[in-house]
Design an enzyme around this catalytic site. Structure first.
Site, PDB file in Angstrom:
ATOM      1  CB  THR A 187      -0.922   0.057   1.234  1.00 36.18           C
ATOM      2  OG1 THR A 187      -0.115   0.054   2.420  1.00 36.18           O
ATOM      3  CG2 THR A 187      -1.866  -1.130   1.262  1.00 36.18           C
ATOM      4  CD  GLU A 188      -1.636   6.475  -0.744  1.00 36.20           C
ATOM      5  OE1 GLU A 188      -0.967   7.525  -0.796  1.00 36.20           O
ATOM      6  OE2 GLU A 188      -2.811   6.393  -1.158  1.00 36.20           O
TER       7      GLU A 188
ATOM      8  CB  CYS B 213       0.419   8.609   5.208  1.00 41.66           C
ATOM      9  SG  CYS B 213      -0.982   8.461   4.062  1.00 41.66           S
TER      10      CYS B 213
ATOM     11  CG  ASN C 194      -7.379   1.037  11.333  1.00 39.40           C
ATOM     12  OD1 ASN C 194      -6.215   0.711  11.543  1.00 39.40           O
ATOM     13  ND2 ASN C 194      -8.401   0.284  11.681  1.00 39.40           N
TER      14      ASN C 194
ATOM     15  CG  ASP D 113      -5.050  -1.041   9.041  1.00 37.76           C
ATOM     16  OD1 ASP D 113      -4.071  -1.151   8.280  1.00 37.76           O
ATOM     17  OD2 ASP D 113      -4.992  -1.259  10.251  1.00 37.76           O
TER      18      ASP D 113
END
Length: 300
Positions: A107-108, A110, A160, A174
């Site tokens: 996933t990306e 942050c 999340n 999530d």
């Protein structure tokens, strides 16, 4: 020319991958970004795009006696790969590792971690900024809930939701426990974080409105810096209060009546609970500029 010792030092500065995915595109570092009951998240690198990503690993041993659940989890995560929204963490790739009995997905990542940590780090935040974060979470929920088929997150809480602090941008993540539901928008399994779970979720018959309840609890946590039902010392006590309709004590700390009324709307009974689309039109967000949100160019 650099000396031999300089070359050795330069080579030593390179961080080595401890694992590479089957496509040879993603490399995993040893650094752990976070962990939960069944999942660990590692820092990783996308060699094709030249960007850092998150390597999520779910232990399937938890579902060892439930092959149906394992297959469902795998198929749902694959479907989530098709979700494209700026307020949803992007899923790049997913595969099952038979040898380790794990489900892996990229996933990306942050830059500023999750919203719970970020909010506790930055205690002096204006109400306008909190509303901007809330607005973006709702935009993400609206996308999930109006998607075809409808997607219910089921485990929305401040840990999340992830933050790019330099942009004031928040994204829902999530999604590994999300449910893909049909036209009747109903799901039946009990999953989630007790403090944020809507009462009907415990009854195993619910719709996407459980996410709105959880969103209300997220807003409550952002406002008070307290996890809902912190007064309870075990899950059984939380369950009893939630199913009896007893609100968390933190709610009484909100003195602004307009703000408190907004949170109460999110925590209402399922049929009275507004949708994400309806909440986005609430006067609570009058000072939030939707165009600014679209550009994500504001700074906090």
């Amino acid at each position: 020319m650099p000396s031999e010792s300089e070359e050795d030092q330069s080579e030593g500065d390179h961080e080595s991958f401890v694992e590479i995915d089957p496509t040879q595109r993603y490399g995993r570092y040893d650094e752990l970004l976070g962990s939960g009951a069944v999942k660990k998240v590692y820092r990783a690198f996308d060699q094709e795009e030249g960007i850092e990503v998150a390597w999520n690993r779910v232990k399937l041993s938890k579902f060892i006696n439930d092959s149906t659940m394992t297959e469902r989890l795998y198929s749902e995560v694959r479907l989530l790969k098709s979700l494209k929204n700026k307020n949803i963490i992007a899923l790049h790739n997913v595969w099952r590792d038979e040898e380790r009995n794990t489900l892996n997905f990229m996933t990306e990542v942050c830059t500023s971690g999750n919203l719970r940590e970020y909010r506790r780090k930055h205690k002096n935040v204006s109400m306008k900024a909190l509303k901007k974060w809330s607005f973006q979470i709702l935009k993400g929920l609206e996308y999930l809930h109006t998607h075809e088929p409808c997607v219910i997150h089921r485990d929305l809480n401040c840990s999340n939701v992830f933050v790019n602090g330099n942009l004031g941008q928040v994204k829902i993540g999530d999604l590994g426990l999300a449910a893909i539901v049909g036209k009747n928008h109903s799901a039946h399994s009990v999953l989630g974080t007790p403090e944020f779970m809507a009462p009907e979720l415990y009854e195993e018959d619910y719709t996407e409105m459980v996410d709105i309840y959880s969103f209300g609890m997220c807003v409550l946590e952002m406002l008070t810096l307290e996890i809902p039902y912190g007064e309870c010392d075990n899950i059984a006590k939380i369950y009893k209060k939630v199913t009896s309709g007893v609100r968390p004590q933190a709610l009484s700390k909100i003195k602004d009546l307009e703000v408190r009324a907004f949170v109460e709307r999110c925590l209402a009974q399922p049929r009275a609970r507004p949708s994400a689309t309806e909440l986005l039109k609430d006067p609570f967000f009058d000072e939030v500029d939707d165009e600014d949100d679209d550009e994500n160019n504001y700074y906090l």
